[in-house]
Design an enzyme around this catalytic site. Sequence first.
Site, PDB file in Angstrom:
ATOM      1  N   SER A  43      -2.051   6.860 -12.028  1.00  0.00           N
ATOM      2  CA  SER A  43      -2.982   7.180 -13.105  1.00  0.00           C
ATOM      3  C   SER A  43      -2.212   7.665 -14.341  1.00  0.00           C
ATOM      4  O   SER A  43      -1.330   6.957 -14.804  1.00  0.00           O
ATOM      5  CB  SER A  43      -3.972   8.232 -12.593  1.00  0.00           C
ATOM      6  OG  SER A  43      -5.098   8.302 -13.417  1.00  0.00           O
ATOM      7  N   ASP A  97     -10.649   0.108  -7.534  1.00  0.00           N
ATOM      8  CA  ASP A  97     -10.411   1.007  -8.667  1.00  0.00           C
ATOM      9  C   ASP A  97     -10.996   0.375  -9.931  1.00  0.00           C
ATOM     10  O   ASP A  97     -10.479  -0.627 -10.426  1.00  0.00           O
ATOM     11  CB  ASP A  97      -8.893   1.215  -8.823  1.00  0.00           C
ATOM     12  CG  ASP A  97      -8.541   2.214  -9.922  1.00  0.00           C
ATOM     13  OD1 ASP A  97      -9.431   2.614 -10.701  1.00  0.00           O
ATOM     14  OD2 ASP A  97      -7.355   2.598  -9.989  1.00  0.00           O
ATOM     15  N   HIS A 118     -10.333   4.738  -7.516  1.00  0.00           N
ATOM     16  CA  HIS A 118      -9.110   5.174  -8.188  1.00  0.00           C
ATOM     17  C   HIS A 118      -8.340   6.211  -7.361  1.00  0.00           C
ATOM     18  O   HIS A 118      -7.118   6.227  -7.346  1.00  0.00           O
ATOM     19  CB  HIS A 118      -9.491   5.745  -9.555  1.00  0.00           C
ATOM     20  CG  HIS A 118      -8.319   6.170 -10.385  1.00  0.00           C
ATOM     21  ND1 HIS A 118      -7.321   5.291 -10.755  1.00  0.00           N
ATOM     22  CD2 HIS A 118      -7.971   7.378 -10.904  1.00  0.00           C
ATOM     23  CE1 HIS A 118      -6.421   5.948 -11.484  1.00  0.00           C
ATOM     24  NE2 HIS A 118      -6.785   7.207 -11.577  1.00  0.00           N
TER      25      HIS A 118
END
Lengths: 391, 209
Positions: A160, A326, A359
């Site tokens: 991320s 995701d 995610h």
Amino acid sequence: MTVSPQSGAFDADAPVGQSVVLGTDRPLRLDSGIEFGPFTVAYRTYGKLNAEKSNAILICHALTGDHYVADRNPVSGKPGWWNDLVGPGKILDTDRYYLICSNVLGGCMGTSGPKDINPETGKPWGLSFPVITIGDMVQAQARLLEYLGVPDLFCVIGGSMGGMQVLKWATAYPDKVFSAIPIATAARHSAQNIAFHEVGRQAIIADPDWCGGDYLAQGKTPSRGLAVARMAAHITYLSEAAMHRKFGRNLQNRSSVTYGFDADFQVESYLRYQGSSFVDRFDANSYLYITRAMDYFDIAAEHDGVLANAFRDTRTRFCVISFTSDWLFPTSESRAIVHALNAAAANVSFVEVESDKGHDAFLLDEPEFHGVLAGFLEGAAEHRGLGRGKE
Amino acid sequence: MNAWRQPRGGIRIDLQVIADMVEPGSRVLDVGCGEGILLDYLNQFKNVDGRGIELSMEGVRAAVRNGLSVIQGDADTDLKDYPSGAFDYVILSQTLQATRQPRVILEQMLRIGRRAIVSFPNFGHWKARLQLLVHGRMPVTETMGYQWYDTPNIHFCTIADFTALCDELGLKIERGIALDSQGRIRKQNAGSPQGNLLAEQAVFLLSRT
């Protein structure tokens, strides 16, 4: 090296949770143009740097993460966020590698951020803290490595926002990065993601206890705003399938709906808990600053709008990883990075891992993901001359 | 040592034929690399800088788990990303007949590579010709084991078709090796009429003229 450690020589055996003041002689030149320093970096190291100084791995944490990668978090009391991956004999093997993770610039777990005292005024920085970027975070990490005596990195890894830092490292310091593992990330923050961040920021700003950013001086905390920001964000970290599996339409400690606005549904109760527990460990202004840093991230824009230019002549070995469910950083974002790396004839592996966990999958026990990490690192270690690990 | 890693000589004979064409220390792109068996061999024994593209995620995961530089991608769409001359060899093993645009792929291979190595089953082999002639049915042989309705091989060609395309594209055939169904080398030159009749598969080393 012009930065002199404040606390004397670095001691590799020093205990958990260190911090150092850097940039006293040479402040950081932030992307905004502001000179910033001295600044504090809170960090954690695991394992030992080898004699050749060739086994260092930098772990970059995500938006609300911190440097407690594999230790019990002193604030939340929970295990480290990558406990599954980091430790003796694990994939990020502390017997084999020297692992470093620092709290990002602008953070609230020990590295300089808006909740700290501005030495010039004696009051918390609040909104007078300079706006920082992913590049500024990386610059601060580079200073930490200088201080630790680490000339270059065997690997930079992160998911991320951590993955954004990985990409920034690989493009800003290509000669210092032997291998790079950007996970569940993007080379630029998408309009949709900026939009989600804006919702979170507006929730904080709309809380009267935010006090124009001056809440610390006024003895208040914008808990409601920060909690709502977290609730909205948390939804984006999951997937519809994962949410449905976990909660369905199950009711929370009741047999029928109440015809009111209590948390009738388990999913509501869960989100409220996520929101309220987040407030205990995170600073609202830090949330504004760090989300902004992600919004501003756009590597191609720094290279004439062509992402491939950012990777020109790179010798770094890349392993790009995405997850099927995701939708915050979808596979298409990773594929864009891979296309650019191909255009630069870079050495790249790319795997989309099947997972319905959204995610957050990069933080969870996903055997396929871990298998790919292990294989890539093993191959890279062989090329680095670190030998083969235990099999 | 990974289970599928095998000692020298342990790879399929047709892969060995390809591997023997590759100069040590060169830059290699294996298009449609599967789990990376050829790449792994080339890494171990030819010290190449090897990369792979594979369509199936399963193959990609297995390859990356084994430390190979492989990406998930499609030969039909992703070769255009690579810069010209990025590789010494671009390899396409038993994949050409399964692509949508074989001609474009050949052109791309010799744009991004100085040389290309292509292997494919030969539709001109006598058994295939005979099956069509005698039974009037689409050939199903050891090297072409699918029925017409479930075959992934949508662009079959004979060796003569292939060499004609190479001529058309102005590609130089440096070597052409005829193989039997087991991948053993036959003595005929693959590019000859005899080769086209007797080879069940062929491997060609091509370069730009």
